[in-house]
Design an enzyme around this catalytic site. Structure first.
Site, PDB file in Angstrom:
ATOM      1  N   ARG A  32       0.818  -1.212   0.000  1.00 57.72           N
ATOM      2  CA  ARG A  32       0.000   0.000   0.000  1.00 57.72           C
ATOM      3  C   ARG A  32       0.850   1.259   0.000  1.00 57.72           C
ATOM      4  O   ARG A  32       0.501   2.254  -0.647  1.00 57.72           O
ATOM      5  CB  ARG A  32      -0.935  -0.016   1.217  1.00 57.72           C
ATOM      6  N   GLY A 100      -1.218 -12.041  -4.954  1.00 57.23           N
ATOM      7  CA  GLY A 100      -2.609 -11.637  -5.115  1.00 57.23           C
ATOM      8  C   GLY A 100      -2.833 -10.212  -4.640  1.00 57.23           C
ATOM      9  O   GLY A 100      -3.581  -9.452  -5.252  1.00 57.23           O
ATOM     10  N   GLN A 176      -8.425  -7.112   0.103  1.00 56.85           N
ATOM     11  CA  GLN A 176      -7.927  -6.803  -1.243  1.00 56.85           C
ATOM     12  C   GLN A 176      -9.033  -6.213  -2.093  1.00 56.85           C
ATOM     13  O   GLN A 176      -8.828  -5.242  -2.833  1.00 56.85           O
ATOM     14  CB  GLN A 176      -7.369  -8.064  -1.895  1.00 56.85           C
ATOM     15  N   ASP A 327      -4.444 -15.417   7.134  1.00 57.09           N
ATOM     16  CA  ASP A 327      -3.211 -16.039   6.631  1.00 57.09           C
ATOM     17  C   ASP A 327      -2.554 -16.976   7.653  1.00 57.09           C
ATOM     18  O   ASP A 327      -1.530 -17.593   7.363  1.00 57.09           O
ATOM     19  CB  ASP A 327      -2.203 -14.951   6.229  1.00 57.09           C
ATOM     20  N   ARG A 401       3.349 -19.831   2.848  1.00 54.12           N
ATOM     21  CA  ARG A 401       2.905 -20.078   4.226  1.00 54.12           C
ATOM     22  C   ARG A 401       2.804 -21.570   4.532  1.00 54.12           C
ATOM     23  O   ARG A 401       3.013 -21.984   5.672  1.00 54.12           O
ATOM     24  CB  ARG A 401       1.591 -19.340   4.509  1.00 54.12           C
TER      25      ARG A 401
HETATM   26  C1  S3P Z   1      -4.296  -8.982   2.209  1.00 58.08           C
HETATM   27  C2  S3P Z   1      -5.560  -9.481   2.369  1.00 58.08           C
HETATM   28  C3  S3P Z   1      -5.847 -10.928   2.514  1.00 58.08           C
HETATM   29  C4  S3P Z   1      -4.591 -11.727   2.841  1.00 58.08           C
HETATM   30  C5  S3P Z   1      -3.412 -11.300   2.030  1.00 58.08           C
HETATM   31  C6  S3P Z   1      -3.102  -9.836   2.235  1.00 58.08           C
HETATM   32  C7  S3P Z   1      -4.134  -7.520   2.028  1.00 58.08           C
HETATM   33  O1  S3P Z   1      -6.403 -11.409   1.309  1.00 58.08           O
HETATM   34  O2  S3P Z   1      -4.844 -13.101   2.661  1.00 58.08           O
HETATM   35  O3  S3P Z   1      -2.267 -12.059   2.363  1.00 58.08           O
HETATM   36  O4  S3P Z   1      -2.999  -7.017   2.138  1.00 58.08           O
HETATM   37  O5  S3P Z   1      -5.146  -6.842   1.773  1.00 58.08           O
HETATM   38  P1  S3P Z   1      -7.977 -11.253   0.998  1.00 58.08           P
HETATM   39  O6  S3P Z   1      -8.298  -9.834   0.980  1.00 58.08           O
HETATM   40  O7  S3P Z   1      -8.203 -11.869  -0.353  1.00 58.08           O
HETATM   41  O8  S3P Z   1      -8.657 -12.048   2.087  1.00 58.08           O
END
Ligand code: S3P
Length: 444
Positions: A32, A100, A176, A327, A401
């Protein structure tokens, strides 16, 4: 990363884990900070950035979109951004590797800019669902020009020249997803609203405020939040200090609980309440985790955590706790295996769409090493017996992980435990093996 060359690693039981360490910077905050810095005119700085592969992919993407990012010899990152709506047309595809978070946040940021970008990633990322993010971004005016089946990567997104603010209720609890909509909403006139039924990590909201955006977040219903962002702000350059990542600290923390005689301190771990579900759960199991020096660092709560080996018992983990420890289930399952009694973790559907199908990968890791485990619907039930046989090789499925959780299990199991590939640990926790060895772990 070249996923055709595997780098196996073996963990063996040994003496207690002792000493003091600081795990690397928080991954969520690092992504971010780079993206908001890139959307801000003027110089922002980031201290303590996680220099893992996931975050470095985001840095490269922000450069490709026109921002300047430099790492000083002192480790301080300086970012000269382009301003909200100011991204340049990238010359080639944006590669997010295994990440992701980087990919979905960048999709949101690109959606509010009049540029067209192609998003690519590794085999794991290319199998993960992106439709969930594309749906709201299309409502905001972005267009998907091309995508693999089900909206997966590789995909090409044409951002909106004039994005439309929306009121959005995410169908799944996902920070996310929330963050992608808020980042797109930066470039839209008026208010973008996200209504979460289950509150997720709030780093985007905190950091937007830190960069001068007008954003208000209020409780909504029993577990949710209603977040309202005023679009088209003049973001002000900011300095970000990245605290140590609680999701990385989870591995040495659980290792210390499980290896007899251990006593260690993890420095400056972020204790933002939207991330502390694992610590609450471990304490309910009987863990001796003491927050030694609570303080505020760069807008986030942090504490030094003293962790001592503890006898654990099985517990029920409620579904509503999942967003605050999403996580951490693989490593909690390891702790549950070495506890006495059953641990039932409820509501783990989202684990199926992480870097691997983490629900299956976690169950397979335990089963192979002699632990009785069941999946019932979206619940994982682990029958703890106070000891784990070990002795098997764990398949990590390109999932950092799973790799780290398995190695921690090997430190406490009767027979050595081998993982097929340790390479993906570098996506989130560079230096994991060295840090664990420094505390006394036998990894080779
Ligand atoms: C994250 C949100 C989570 C988490 C990822 C980091 C983030 O995913 O699993 O490791 O930084 O916003 P989701 O938003 O898909 O749950």
């Amino acid at each position: 990363m070249d996923s055709t060359v595997l780098t196996p690693l073996t963990a063996r039981r040994g003496g207690p884990l002792q000493g003091r360490s600081r795990v690397p910077g928080d991954k969520s905050i690092s992504h971010r900070a780079l993206i908001l810095g890139a959307l801000t005119v003027g110089e922002s700085t980031v201290a303590g950035l996680l220099e893992g592969e996931d975050v470095l992919h985001t840095a490269a993407a922000m450069r490709a979109l026109g921002a300047k990012l430099d790492r000083g010899a002192d480790g301080l990152w300086r970012i000269h951004g382009v301003g909200v709506g100011g991204f340049a047309q990238p010359a080639g595809p944006l590669d997010f590797g295994n990440s992701g978070t980087g990919c979905r946040l960048a999709l949101g940021a690109v959606a509010g800019n009049a540029v067209t970008a192609t998003f690519i990633g590794d085999a794991s990322l290319s199998s993960r669902p992106m439709r969930r993010v594309l749906d709201p971004l299309e409502r905001m005016g972005a267009r998907v020009l091309d995508a693999a089946e089900g909206g997966r990567l590789p995909l090409t997104l044409k951002g909106a020249a004039e994005p439309i603010p929306i009121v959005y209720e995410p169908p799944v609890a996902s920070a996310q997803l929330k963050s992608a909509v808020l980042l797109a909403g930066l470039a839209a006139p008026g208010e973008t609203t996200v209504i979460e039924a289950e509150a997720t990590r709030d780093h985007t909201e905190r950091m937007l405020k830190h960069f001068g955006a007008k954003i208000v977040s209020k409780p909504h219903g029993e577990h949710g939040r209603r977040i309202v962002l005023q679009g088209q702000p003049e973001l002000e350059p900011a300095d970000v200090v990245v605290p140590a990542d609680p999701s990385s600290a989870a591995f040495p923390m659980v290792a210390a609980l499980l290896v007899p005689g251990s006593d260690l301190i993890l420095d400056a771990v972020m204790t933002n309440p939207s991330r502390t579900g694992l610590i609450s759960t471990l304490r309910e199991m009987g863990a001796n985790i003491e927050a030694v020096a609570k303080r505020d660092d760069g807008g986030e709560e942090v504490a030094d955590l003293r962790v001592r080996a503890s006898a654990l018992k099985g517990v029920e983990v409620p579904a509503e706790r999942a967003p605050s420890m999403i996580d951490e289930y693989p490593i909690l399952a390891v702790a549950a295996s070495l506890a006495q009694g059953a641990t039932r973790m409820r509501g783990l559907k989202e684990l199926r769409v992480k870097e691997s199908d983490r629900l299956e990968a976690t169950a397979a890791m335990l089963r192979a090493n002699g632990v009785a485990v069941e999946i019932e619907g979206d619940d994982l039930i682990v029958q703890g017996k106070g000891s784990v046989a070990g002795g098997a090789e764990v398949k990590t499925h390109m999932d950092h992980r799973i790799a780290m959780a398995a190695l921690v299990m090997g430190l406490a199991s009767e027979q050595p435990l081998r993982i097929d590939d340790s390479a993906f640990i570098a996506t989130s926790f560079p230096g994991f093996v060295e840090l664990m060895r420094g505390l006394g772990a036998d990894l080779s």
